[in-house]
Write an enzyme that holds these catalytic residues in place. Structure first.
Site, PDB file in Angstrom:
ATOM      1  N   LYS A  10       0.993  -1.123   0.069  1.00  0.00           N
ATOM      2  CA  LYS A  10      -0.001  -0.447   0.525  1.00  0.00           C
ATOM      3  C   LYS A  10       0.739   1.503   0.083  1.00  0.00           C
ATOM      4  O   LYS A  10       1.905   1.528   0.256  1.00  0.00           O
ATOM      5  CB  LYS A  10      -0.702   0.118   1.104  1.00  0.00           C
ATOM      6  CG  LYS A  10      -2.755   0.406   1.335  1.00  0.00           C
ATOM      7  CD  LYS A  10      -3.289   0.256   0.334  1.00  0.00           C
ATOM      8  CE  LYS A  10      -4.374   0.603   0.017  1.00  0.00           C
ATOM      9  NZ  LYS A  10      -6.150   0.058  -0.656  1.00  0.00           N
TER      10      LYS A  10
HETATM   11  P1  NAD Z   1     -13.125   7.160  -3.153  1.00  0.00           P
HETATM   12  O1  NAD Z   1     -12.388   7.764  -3.004  1.00  0.00           O
HETATM   13  O2  NAD Z   1     -13.434   6.908  -4.292  1.00  0.00           O
HETATM   14  O3  NAD Z   1     -14.715   7.107  -2.053  1.00  0.00           O
HETATM   15  C1  NAD Z   1     -14.923   7.375  -0.857  1.00  0.00           C
HETATM   16  C2  NAD Z   1     -16.216   7.787  -0.541  1.00  0.00           C
HETATM   17  O4  NAD Z   1     -16.341   7.902   0.670  1.00  0.00           O
HETATM   18  C3  NAD Z   1     -16.976   8.853  -1.332  1.00  0.00           C
HETATM   19  O5  NAD Z   1     -18.010   8.827  -1.413  1.00  0.00           O
HETATM   20  C4  NAD Z   1     -17.090  10.118   0.322  1.00  0.00           C
HETATM   21  O6  NAD Z   1     -18.049  11.186   0.074  1.00  0.00           O
HETATM   22  C5  NAD Z   1     -16.957   8.792   1.047  1.00  0.00           C
HETATM   23  N1  NAD Z   1     -16.169   9.304   2.899  1.00  0.00           N
HETATM   24  C6  NAD Z   1     -15.442  10.220   2.647  1.00  0.00           C
HETATM   25  N2  NAD Z   1     -15.303  10.103   4.323  1.00  0.00           N
HETATM   26  C7  NAD Z   1     -16.342  10.068   4.787  1.00  0.00           C
HETATM   27  C8  NAD Z   1     -17.005   9.657   5.659  1.00  0.00           C
HETATM   28  N3  NAD Z   1     -16.704  10.229   7.108  1.00  0.00           N
HETATM   29  N4  NAD Z   1     -18.282   8.907   6.145  1.00  0.00           N
HETATM   30  C9  NAD Z   1     -18.944   8.564   5.646  1.00  0.00           C
HETATM   31  N5  NAD Z   1     -18.445   8.463   3.412  1.00  0.00           N
HETATM   32  C10 NAD Z   1     -17.611   9.268   3.398  1.00  0.00           C
HETATM   33  O7  NAD Z   1     -12.509   6.073  -2.311  1.00  0.00           O
HETATM   34  P2  NAD Z   1     -13.085   4.156  -3.439  1.00  0.00           P
HETATM   35  O8  NAD Z   1     -11.659   3.876  -4.113  1.00  0.00           O
HETATM   36  O9  NAD Z   1     -14.288   4.230  -3.012  1.00  0.00           O
HETATM   37  O10 NAD Z   1     -12.880   3.693  -1.914  1.00  0.00           O
HETATM   38  C11 NAD Z   1     -13.926   3.062  -0.455  1.00  0.00           C
HETATM   39  C12 NAD Z   1     -12.926   2.150   0.266  1.00  0.00           C
HETATM   40  O11 NAD Z   1     -12.594   0.324  -0.267  1.00  0.00           O
HETATM   41  C13 NAD Z   1     -12.158   2.371   0.987  1.00  0.00           C
HETATM   42  O12 NAD Z   1     -11.255   1.854   1.918  1.00  0.00           O
HETATM   43  C14 NAD Z   1     -10.811   1.806  -0.166  1.00  0.00           C
HETATM   44  O13 NAD Z   1      -9.630   0.968   0.207  1.00  0.00           O
HETATM   45  C15 NAD Z   1     -11.945   0.143   0.102  1.00  0.00           C
HETATM   46  N6  NAD Z   1     -11.504  -0.664  -1.450  1.00  0.00           N
HETATM   47  C16 NAD Z   1     -11.219   0.625  -2.467  1.00  0.00           C
HETATM   48  C17 NAD Z   1     -11.216  -0.268  -4.269  1.00  0.00           C
HETATM   49  C18 NAD Z   1     -11.062  -0.001  -5.360  1.00  0.00           C
HETATM   50  O14 NAD Z   1     -10.963  -0.313  -6.316  1.00  0.00           O
HETATM   51  N7  NAD Z   1     -11.108   1.383  -5.651  1.00  0.00           N
HETATM   52  C19 NAD Z   1     -10.865  -1.674  -4.088  1.00  0.00           C
HETATM   53  C20 NAD Z   1     -10.787  -2.031  -2.276  1.00  0.00           C
HETATM   54  C21 NAD Z   1     -11.079  -1.601  -1.495  1.00  0.00           C
END
Ligand code: NAD
Length: 412
Positions: free
Chosen positions: A105
């Site tokens: 990461k």
């Molecule tokens: P992103 O930045 O695209 O979206 C994050 C979302 O969470 C946004 O809508 C944001 O407004 C919201 N958010 C942020 N802080 C918040 C809070 N305190 N309360 C409520 N909502 C809040 O990120 P993403 O890629 O969708 O990732 C989200 C999660 O999924 C992370 O934990 C990431 O590690 C995990 N993840 C992502 C992927 C991927 O392919 N993108 C893969 C595996 C895991």
């Protein structure tokens, strides 16, 4: 509200798996220690000429089963401990889904919303240049995470390629299609979350058609999960972002169109709720898909969903987990539920290595078959060993890494 360090959570989950598997003290030492940590200073020349310094990280937690693999996060709160925790989770996730990878990461402690596009590009290129000696298609392969996207991956790929003297698309995944990205990567994590949700409903004997779902987070994971869930016949009744939640919208598509146009979730005629209220809705499934520590000892007792599917990494603290288990809530753990992203990243890397690209249908079918196998393995281990799905998933992932360590032996 009690906040748990993500590293404390990850280590306590690892300890549980080590105990269940009956691994030795020596194995615990090996498994609980990250292989390589790089912290870098990332200077940024702002558009107005000012120079600012940011902290960047790249943690390669394990390379035992193959090159390390994991996302790049841009978030003001990211620090070394959280990066180590997330790299550890990637290690167990890749092993659970049987991908030939270790775990990694990285990220920069920056709020990307404060950067212009050209500042973001300069910061990304400088960060890439700082971590360049330790990344590469055979060493460590970054991907997008919170706060980064395909454009960041394109800049990373270009910076690496300019230094190599030729195009190296396999150095990152989650790239735009024209640069060697894979069809289906953009929706992969959400698609996988939807597959995991469907199988969890089946396991609980709840009808998939019309099952109600609330999703915290409307980003890359939350949005695509919502689209895939609706396509499977479920009803997404609430979503939220960092500014709060909304319920009473006609469809995810309609809400997304509004969100795209207005950058808010104030859909006309809908009702606003807080993120706290969203966690407590009376739904079949709750999907935390934002950040870590959403479900804690303070909030878990209020969860009324029968199933929690962890779209985010580390959204439930160990105390929160215990409360959910005692209340009979089935938790599909992060390393299983959100593994669709790294699975299709793996497909992208394979396609880049072979210069041969798959159809969207091939990507979907292969994603589904890997996820269904991992879900079946976890359900079986959970039943046979009398453990939760999280414990079962960790036992499989940690067990495979421990076995690989044993077989490779210790050099010298
Ligand atoms: P992103 O930045 O695209 O979206 C994050 C979302 O969470 C946004 O809508 C944001 O407004 C919201 N958010 C942020 N802080 C918040 C809070 N305190 N309360 C409520 N909502 C809040 O990120 P993403 O890629 O969708 O990732 C989200 C999660 O999924 C992370 O934990 C990431 O590690 C995990 N993840 C992502 C992927 C991927 O392919 N993108 C893969 C595996 C895991």
């Amino acid at each position: 509200m009690t906040k748990e360090s993500p590293l404390t959570t990850a280590l306590s989950q690892l300890q549980g798996a080590v105990d269940h598997l009956g691994l030795s003290e020596n194995e615990w030492h090996t498994l609980s220690t990250p292989r390589r940590i790089l912290q870098v200073a990332v200077p940024l020349r702002r558009d107005n000429g000012d120079v600012e310094m940011y902290k960047g990280y790249r943690v390669q937690y394990s390379t035992t089963r193959g090159p390390s693999k994991g996302g790049i996060r841009y978030h003001p709160d990211i620090d070394l401990d959280e990066t180590i925790a997330l790299a550890m989770l990637m290690t167990w996730k890749c092993a659970l889904t049987n991908l030939p990878y270790g775990g990694a990461k990285g990220g920069i402690a920056v709020d990307p919303a404060t950067l212009s596009a050209s500042e973001n590009e300069r910061l990304t290129r400088r960060y890439t240049s700082e971590i360049l000696p330790i990344i590469g298609p055979e060493r460590d392969i970054p991907a997008p995470d919170v706060g980064t996207d395909g454009q960041n991956m394109a800049w990373m790929m270009d910076t690496y390629s300019v230094n190599a003297g030729f195009s190296v698309p396999g150095v990152v995944t989650g790239k735009p299609i024209v640069l060697g990205g894979s069809l289906g990567r953009i929706s992969a994590t959400g698609d996988g979350v939807a597959i995991a949700t469907r199988e969890a409903l089946r396991s609980k004997g709840i009808d998939i058609e019309g099952a109600t779902v609330a999703i915290q987070g409307f980003g890359k994971v939350g949005y695509w999960a919502a689209i895939a869930l609706e396509a499977m016949g479920m009803k997404v009744v609430a979503v939220s972002d960092v500014n709060g939640g909304v319920t009473g919208f006609p469809s995810v598509d309609a809400l997304y169109q509004h969100f795209q146009a207005n950058k808010d979730l104030n859909f006309p005629g809908s009702e606003r709720i807080t993120n706290q209220e969203l966690l407590q809705l009376d739904v079949d499934v709750l999907i935390p898909a934002a950040l870590a520590d959403a479900i804690t000892e303070d909030t878990a007792g209020g969860v009324r969903a029968k199933i929690v599917v962890e779209g985010a990494n580390g959204p439930t603290t160990p105390q929160g987990d215990l409360i959910l288990a005692n209340n009979g809530v089935l938790v599909v753990p992060d390393i299983l539920a959100n593994s669709g992203g790294v699975i299709v990243s793996y497909f992208e890397w394979v396609q880049d290595k072979q210069n041969y690209f798959w159809s969207a249908q091939e990507v979907k079918e292969n994603l589904s078959s890997i996820m269904l196998k991992a879900l079946a393995d976890v359900e079986e281990t959970s039943t046979n060993r009398g453990v939760t799905w999280r414990e079962a998933a960790l036992m499989i992932g940690v067990g495979r890494v421990a076995e690989a360590h044993r077989l490779r032996g210790l050099y010298p």
